[in-house]
Design a protein around this motif. Structure first.
Motif, PDB file in Angstrom:
ATOM      1  N   SER A 144       0.768  -1.235   0.061  1.00  0.00           N
ATOM      2  CA  SER A 144       0.009  -0.265   0.095  1.00  0.00           C
ATOM      3  C   SER A 144       0.826   1.226  -0.131  1.00  0.00           C
ATOM      4  O   SER A 144       2.106   1.075   0.365  1.00  0.00           O
ATOM      5  N   ASN A 145       0.070   2.464  -0.082  1.00  0.00           N
ATOM      6  CA  ASN A 145       1.283   3.549  -0.140  1.00  0.00           C
ATOM      7  C   ASN A 145       1.749   3.821   1.169  1.00  0.00           C
ATOM      8  O   ASN A 145       2.767   4.278   1.416  1.00  0.00           O
ATOM      9  N   GLU A 146       1.083   3.258   2.378  1.00  0.00           N
ATOM     10  CA  GLU A 146       1.520   3.525   3.588  1.00  0.00           C
ATOM     11  C   GLU A 146       2.678   2.650   3.829  1.00  0.00           C
ATOM     12  O   GLU A 146       3.591   2.932   4.831  1.00  0.00           O
ATOM     13  N   GLY A 147       2.654   1.579   3.427  1.00  0.00           N
ATOM     14  CA  GLY A 147       3.677   0.371   3.676  1.00  0.00           C
ATOM     15  C   GLY A 147       3.926  -0.915   2.981  1.00  0.00           C
ATOM     16  O   GLY A 147       2.961  -1.683   3.275  1.00  0.00           O
ATOM     17  N   THR A 148       4.568  -1.024   1.965  1.00  0.00           N
ATOM     18  CA  THR A 148       4.674  -2.229   1.041  1.00  0.00           C
ATOM     19  C   THR A 148       5.007  -3.540   1.913  1.00  0.00           C
ATOM     20  O   THR A 148       5.708  -3.063   2.960  1.00  0.00           O
ATOM     21  N   GLY A 149       4.455  -4.523   1.942  1.00  0.00           N
ATOM     22  CA  GLY A 149       4.554  -5.592   3.010  1.00  0.00           C
ATOM     23  C   GLY A 149       5.321  -6.973   2.301  1.00  0.00           C
ATOM     24  O   GLY A 149       6.496  -7.193   2.795  1.00  0.00           O
TER      25      GLY A 149
ATOM     26  N   VAL B  95      10.984 -22.335   7.714  1.00  0.00           N
ATOM     27  CA  VAL B  95      11.063 -21.858   6.331  1.00  0.00           C
ATOM     28  C   VAL B  95      12.021 -20.601   6.380  1.00  0.00           C
ATOM     29  O   VAL B  95      11.741 -19.599   6.922  1.00  0.00           O
ATOM     30  N   ARG B  96      12.926 -20.460   5.356  1.00  0.00           N
ATOM     31  CA  ARG B  96      13.965 -19.345   5.408  1.00  0.00           C
ATOM     32  C   ARG B  96      13.658 -18.693   3.818  1.00  0.00           C
ATOM     33  O   ARG B  96      13.540 -19.391   2.994  1.00  0.00           O
ATOM     34  N   TRP B  97      13.421 -17.493   3.866  1.00  0.00           N
ATOM     35  CA  TRP B  97      13.134 -16.695   2.797  1.00  0.00           C
ATOM     36  C   TRP B  97      14.255 -16.254   2.173  1.00  0.00           C
ATOM     37  O   TRP B  97      15.051 -15.556   3.037  1.00  0.00           O
ATOM     38  N   SER B  98      14.481 -16.003   0.879  1.00  0.00           N
ATOM     39  CA  SER B  98      15.863 -15.278   0.650  1.00  0.00           C
ATOM     40  C   SER B  98      15.874 -13.966   0.435  1.00  0.00           C
ATOM     41  O   SER B  98      16.998 -13.114  -0.127  1.00  0.00           O
ATOM     42  N   THR B  99      14.445 -13.247   0.484  1.00  0.00           N
ATOM     43  CA  THR B  99      14.551 -11.795   0.291  1.00  0.00           C
ATOM     44  C   THR B  99      14.694 -10.917   1.419  1.00  0.00           C
ATOM     45  O   THR B  99      14.705 -11.315   2.579  1.00  0.00           O
ATOM     46  N   LEU B 100      15.427  -9.691   1.127  1.00  0.00           N
ATOM     47  CA  LEU B 100      15.399  -8.558   2.360  1.00  0.00           C
ATOM     48  C   LEU B 100      14.303  -8.332   3.010  1.00  0.00           C
ATOM     49  O   LEU B 100      14.396  -8.291   4.226  1.00  0.00           O
ATOM     50  N   ALA B 101      12.992  -8.578   2.407  1.00  0.00           N
ATOM     51  CA  ALA B 101      11.929  -8.314   3.174  1.00  0.00           C
ATOM     52  C   ALA B 101      11.781  -9.322   4.320  1.00  0.00           C
ATOM     53  O   ALA B 101      11.233  -8.966   5.509  1.00  0.00           O
TER      54      ALA B 101
END
Length: 573
Positions: free
Chosen positions: A358-363, A390-396
């Motif tokens: 969203s404009n306020e906070g991409t998640g 589970v491990r995710w590769s993204t910075l997010a």
């Protein structure tokens, strides 16, 4: 007026947050201008920016193809013009331009000298310009003499007495009205780059400086201003460049208006981070869009789900279109269908990335690298920070903290299949609304952004989140909660349904009943009985079945493509 009469930079986030996120490496100290200068140093003569093919139909200037050095020079010259007319650090410039090379250069020029950009969709007219101009106290406005058939500069000029703060109007193109500053004439004047450099030395940029005031999508009655700084915009850009594994060799085709999260974060700012080619597109025109993919050899683009579904059904059109350069597509703003994501991958070898924000906070985002199964990618988002192993590769995944909260009790939900409000804490989340002291806080007691979106924990290991619906869009029929998004997803599989929106309408006994608003596919008809039979064949609970059908030629949408359910509910009341 002297050069740069702005009141000074507007810092957004509290110092302790800046220190925390910077120390963690989530904010890297870059600004948009430092990134531009880095790209120019790396490859000044490399192609950077391409105008729409149909630009002359939009505005009175020829299509441009600019190198990185060319982008830098255009931005610097425009920065000098703004300074010459007294704009500077902390001033707010309303901008209403289509997706063009000039639009990109305007933004970069403003950020070079600390001017805050407040972008308006080109569909906005006098009402919205006055409303947003008053809310943000526009110091100046920049547009084109003509956008399509509209004489926009003249329109804005007539509004000056209704926006007390507005002291300047700039316009590109021919026939600029008296009282406005012609940017074509300004470009012909001598300019000294040293003047811009001198100003920057005296007004250094801080990554926490506000650079944009975007606006909530218009699904609410009164838009809210969403200020953003270099730090949070560029954190978002890191994630959105990472999702498609973007590199300097990519060619990005941008069909989203560069006025909010989708336009800025999807392609524009990632382009600035990686230094590839950005091809502008506006307004959306399918033949032009497909031609640009083929002629510019686009490798990545973003598109709304409805378009991707429609294209997939037009095998005749795709058969005569060269899509061989296109390797992945980003999509979002509405739930993705399993059939669509699977179809693009299996028939064309193109992975669709599922974005939520969203404009306020991409998640969150679900990419083909972490989630290769297209069905899972369509239905789920990663549950960042979970305990599933589970491990995710993204910075997010590293910097995002999530909560699923019971809307009634405020308690955290940990069990699968129970819907609650998603709340987010992240370096991608904004600092607060414009004039936020006059509005309810968007944050909870722990500092998490209250998204207003309902999700539930899903997946065999509880490693995913599944979108349920917007909390305010829920239909409550006789005490039972009905998620319109679920019904819309199911009805999109009906062969006669091109588009659908499900809303509630008032009922004296049950509170609300369910209405399906349908746009039929060309050459087809659809009835309430057929809609109900289709849903019954999918064995859904009977209380969810629509009791009313409205057939429309199109759904009402705001300028960035979101369905205006508020309008539909108003019409059905």
């Amino acid at each position: 007026m002297g050069a740069g009469s702005g009141t000074g930079a507007r810092r957004l986030h509290p110092p302790e947050r800046v220190a925390e996120y910077t120390e963690a490496g989530w904010w890297d100290g870059e600004t948009t201008d430092s990134l531009l200068r880095a790209r120019v140093r790396e490859h000044p003569d490399r192609l950077a920016l391409v105008d729409p093919l149909n630009k002359t139909d939009l505005v009175d200037s020829p299509p441009l193809r600019l190198s990185w050095a060319g982008v830098d020079a255009e931005a610097d010259r425009l920065a000098a013009v703004l300074l010459r007319h007294g704009l500077g650090q902390g001033d707010v410039l309303g901008v209403q331009l289509p997706n063009t090379a000039e639009q990109v250069c305007v933004y970069l020029a403003c950020w070079r000298i600390g001017v805050i950009v407040s972008p308006l969709p080109v569909q906005y007219r006098e009402h919205e310009t006055v409303q947003l101009g008053q809310l943000a106290s526009f110091d100046a406005f920049l547009t084109a003499s003509r956008i399509g058939t509209r004489r926009v500069a003249a329109e804005v000029l007539s509004l000056r007495d209704r926006i007390p703060s507005l002291r300047l109007l700039f316009a590109y193109g021919e026939g600029v009205p008296e009282g406005a500053v012609s940017l074509a004439a300004e470009a012909a004047l001598p300019y000294d780059p040293a003047e811009v450099s001198s100003y920057i030395e005296k007004h250094s940029a801080d990554p926490n400086d506000c650079i944009t005031i975007c606006w909530t999508s218009g699904t609410e009655a009164t838009p809210k201003g969403v200020p953003r700084c270099h730090n949070d915009w560029l954190a978002i850009a890191r994630t959105c460049a990472e999702a498609p594994r973007m590199t300097a060799d990519d060619v990005l085709l941008n069909p989203f208006p560069m006025v909010n999260m989708a336009g800025f974060a999807g392609l524009f700012l990632p382009w600035l981070r990686v230094g590839c080619v950005l091809v502008q597109h506006h307004p959306f025109d399918l033949p032009v869009f497909l031609r640009q993919i083929a002629e510019e050899r686009a490798t990545y683009t973003v598109a709304p789900p409805a378009l991707l579904t429609m294209l997939l059904a037009r095998e005749d059109l795709l058969a005569v279109t060269d899509l061989s350069s296109l390797t992945r597509i980003g999509s979002g703003s509405a739930p993705l269908s399993v059939a669509m994501v699977t179809g693009w991958q299996e028939r064309h070898g193109i992975g669709v990335i599922n974005f939520f924000g969203s404009n306020e906070g991409t998640g969150m985002l679900t990419d083909p690298y972490d989630v290769p199964d297209p069905a899972d990618r369509a239905r789920f988002f990663p549950r960042y920070g979970d305990s599933s192993g589970v491990r995710w590769s993204t910075l997010a995944a590293t910097w995002t903290s999530l909560r699923i909260v019971d809307p009634s009790t405020g308690a955290d939900i940990e069990e699968p299949g129970v819907a609650g409000e998603l709340r987010i804490k992240s370096p991608q989340v904004f600092a607060g609304y414009l004039k936020g002291e006059e509005l309810p806080s968007p944050f909870d007691e722990l500092g998490y952004l209250k998204t207003g979106d309902l999700f539930e924990i899903a997946g065999e290991q509880g490693q995913f989140l599944r979108y349920v619906d917007r909390a305010k869009d829920l239909i409550i029929r006789g005490g039972m909660n009905i998620a319109p998004a679920e019904l819309e997803h199911l009805l999109s599989g009906h062969p006669a349904v091109a588009e659908v929106a499900v809303v509630g309408y008032p009922d004296a006994v049950l509170g609300e009943r369910v209405c399906a608003v349908v746009v039929p596919r060309p050459g087809t008809e659809v009835s309430l009985g057929e809609v109900v039979a289709h849903l019954q064949s999918l064995h859904i609970a009977s209380y969810k079945l629509p009791e009313r059908l409205e057939v429309r030629g199109e759904l009402p949408r705001n300028p960035v493509g979101k369905v205006l359910k508020r309008e539909l509910r108003g019409e059905l009341s």
